[in-house]
Scaffold this active site. Sequence first.
Site, PDB file in Angstrom:
ATOM      1  CB  SER A  13      38.225  41.631  30.421  1.00  0.00           C
ATOM      2  OG  SER A  13      38.272  40.503  31.269  1.00  0.00           O
ATOM      3  CG  ASP A  61      45.638  39.582  32.285  1.00  0.00           C
ATOM      4  OD1 ASP A  61      45.172  39.289  33.401  1.00  0.00           O
ATOM      5  OD2 ASP A  61      44.949  40.032  31.348  1.00  0.00           O
ATOM      6  CG  HIS A  72      42.618  41.720  33.572  1.00  0.00           C
ATOM      7  ND1 HIS A  72      42.654  41.003  32.397  1.00  0.00           N
ATOM      8  CD2 HIS A  72      41.297  41.949  33.824  1.00  0.00           C
ATOM      9  CE1 HIS A  72      41.420  40.807  31.957  1.00  0.00           C
ATOM     10  NE2 HIS A  72      40.581  41.380  32.805  1.00  0.00           N
TER      11      HIS A  72
END
Length: 220
Positions: free
Chosen positions: A110, A164, A198
Amino acid sequence: MVISSDMDVCLNVQVIFLHGLGDTGHGWAEAMAGIRAPYVKYICPHAPVMPVTLNMNMAMPSWFDIIGLGPDAEEDETGIKKAAESINALIDQEVKNGIPSHRIVLGGFSQGGALSLYTALKTHQKLAGVVALSCWLPLRNSLSKSVIVTNKEIPVLQCHGEADPLVPLIFGCLTVEKLKTMLNPNSITFKTYPGMPHSACPEEMMDIKQFIEKQLPPVD
């Protein structure tokens, strides 16, 4: 946070892995422990704590400020460049400690993945590869092939979950297309995982393991 082999060997290869927003290095240190090769040293540093605009200015571990998550959102240019300098300093220190830069893989998840990509493109050190998970390329409009001095041929493993909700798959697709304009397209591997949000999944972790072991083979 450092993970290394318990074996009495000289560790001359390394993975530096950067966590995501609001996290610490501990979680990814545990994840990497499950796929580590015994001859590789792993460093999972912690981001500094700072207010994050996206999260109503709440203070949390963050490599730089995130103002918004849209493709055209304003970016914290000063913070991104400062964070990249800190990771560069970490790489430089490891080189001084005896690990050749071309035996270092830089990676992250991320926000950490975003920073790892940006740092790999801008660093003066020749790296073994970069692992970019569920992320995007910061300051992409200021980047071009001409600004990359050292790592034009760097192997890239970019991974993204197809489900995600936080950093949508389109971010990954836009990132890989941008990377192909700056790097050797044959050096870039883009993998997506159906149903993955995610986070990470076992299939992705095995892909990371194989990439690291390919780019950092043991030396007799």
